[in-house]
Structure formats: structure tokens, C-alpha cells
Design a protein around this motif. Structure first.
Motif, short mmCIF file in Angstrom:
data_model
loop_
_atom_site.label_atom_id
_atom_site.label_comp_id
_atom_site.label_asym_id
_atom_site.label_seq_id
_atom_site.Cartn_x
_atom_site.Cartn_y
_atom_site.Cartn_z
N THR A 82 29.83 141.69 39.21
CA THR A 82 30.56 142.86 39.70
C THR A 82 30.63 143.87 38.56
O THR A 82 30.63 143.50 37.38
N LEU A 141 26.12 131.67 47.82
CA LEU A 141 27.33 131.81 47.02
C LEU A 141 28.40 132.53 47.84
O LEU A 141 28.09 133.21 48.81
N ASN A 145 32.08 136.91 45.59
CA ASN A 145 31.41 137.16 44.30
C ASN A 145 30.70 138.51 44.26
O ASN A 145 30.34 138.98 43.19
#
Length: 215
Positions: A82, A141, A145
């Protein structure tokens, strides 16, 4: 010209013609097989080489070299962060290496560049941003995330001679499974729970990594 002299002349002529034809390129060109690429484990220190040796023994007969040849043929890896994490842990700290660090080194999970780039491309939305759920599903995932603006890093492992091996459960950043049926957690073997190939990169240099913005 008597018979003997004529025979000698013809014999000499055939010899000359034969030599000329052999020099004329009828011999097939020699092909050389390029030497195999150097193992990325050669770039590791003794500590990481020992860990890699144990991991390869657990994965035998499929070790890190076979894993790289099959899934990372161009020796390039990518990973996502991020933007907020990138600013906090890389920019603000002036980090030299990506990953979770201890007194031994910095540990980073990475996947084939083509896989990451393809997943990002497919997750693009009409407004030029990305769909976190779609990206998470593609990479196996959690969608959390990938919420908000991202940074995509790409590193050429061979060109930068970076230590790379199979991930193991003792690596920093490993999310251990608490039950046999749990998903989205670490399982040994070189693949995420979603089936995406992964490697453990040790001391991935910030200065030699290409960084792209993903809105």
C-alpha cells in the motif's frame, strides 16, 4: 598423354575438387548450448545458503533452482505495498532494503513479475483505479492487503545478484496456519495459498528496484 599421366591428372583434379567442396560450407554449423544460469543461492551468505539447503531438502527433488527455472524464467520478481506502508517503512525511514528486517537481513516475499503485473492489469476499474477484491483473489491474498493506492515494485534478481531461496516457516513475516483447513496462511512449497509462485528475497535493494504507482 599416356594412360598413367592422365590418371595422375584426373586423380589430382578430383582431390582439388573434393577439398573445395569441403570448404564450401556443406558441413553443418556447430551449435553451442548456452551455460546454465547461475543459481541465485550463490548470491547468499553462509547463513542463507544453509537455510536454502534445508529448504531444498524438504522440497526434494524440486529445489529453488528448479522453482526459478519453471516460474521465474526471466529472473524478475514483483510485489505490492500500500502507498501508506511504502511511505512509512521505505521513504520516511530511508530504508536501504525492502522487507521485514532483523539482525541477519531483510526478508521479502515476491512473485513473478508477469503474474503481479497481469493481476494488476485485470483488476483495473473504469475510473482508472483497481479492485482490491479482484486483485486479492488473483494473488491468493486478503483483499484488505490491496485497499487504497498501491506501489508495485519490480526487481531483476540476476542483474542485481540478490540472494533468493524458497520461503520457510521461520522467516519473518510468515503468517502461520493455526488449523489444517485455514487458508490465506503460509504453506511450505514455494506457492501462496492461491497457487501463485513465490520466493524469499533477502536484502532486496531499494535503490535498484523499479517502483510504479497503482491508483
Amino acid at each position: 598423354m599416356n594412360f598413367i599421366s592422365r590418371a595422375l591428372v584426373l586423380g589430382s583434379l578430383s582431390t582439388v575438387v573434393g577439398c573445395a567442396s569441403m570448404k564450401g560450407g556443406t558441413k553443418p554449423p556447430e551449435t553451442t548450448t548456452p551455460p546454465p544460469a547461475a543459481s541465485l543461492v550463490d548470491n547468499c551468505d553462509d547463513t542463507q545458503k544453509a537455510v536454502s539447503k534445508e529448504a531444498d531438502a524438504m522440497a526434494a527433488p524440486y529445489g529453488i533452482d528448479q522453482h526459478i527455472d519453471k516460474n521465474f524464467p526471466d529472473r524478475k520478481v514483483s510485489w505490492l505495498m500500500t502507498d501508506s506502508a511504502y511511505q512509512k517503512f521505505v521513504v520516511q525511514t530511508g530504508a536501504k532494503n525492502f522487507g521485514r528486517c532483523n539482525d541477519v537481513g531483510c526478508y521479502l516475499f515476491a512473485a513473478p513479475s508477469g503474474t503481479i503485473q497481469g493481476a494488476v492489469e485485470k483488476a483495473k476499474t473504469a475510473d482508472g483505479k483497481h479492485d482490491p477484491a479482484m486483485l486479492g483473489q488473483a494473488l491468493g491474498l486478503p483483499a484488505a492487503n490491496f485497499e487504497g493506492p498501491l506501489r508495485m515494485m519490480t526487481l531483476d534478481l540476476a542483474a542485481q545478484k540478490v540472494c533468493t531461496r524458497l520461503p520457510v516457516e521461520a522467516d519473518p513475516g510468515v503468517w502461520k496456519c493455526t488449523t489444517p483447513d485455514e487458508k490465506d496462511c503460509f504453506k511450505f512449497g514455494g506457492y501462496t495459498s492461491g497457487g501463485v509462485p513465490e520466493v524469499m528475497v533477502i536484502n532486496a535493494p531499494v535503490a535498484d528496484t523499479q517502483v510504479s504507482e497503482i491508483p
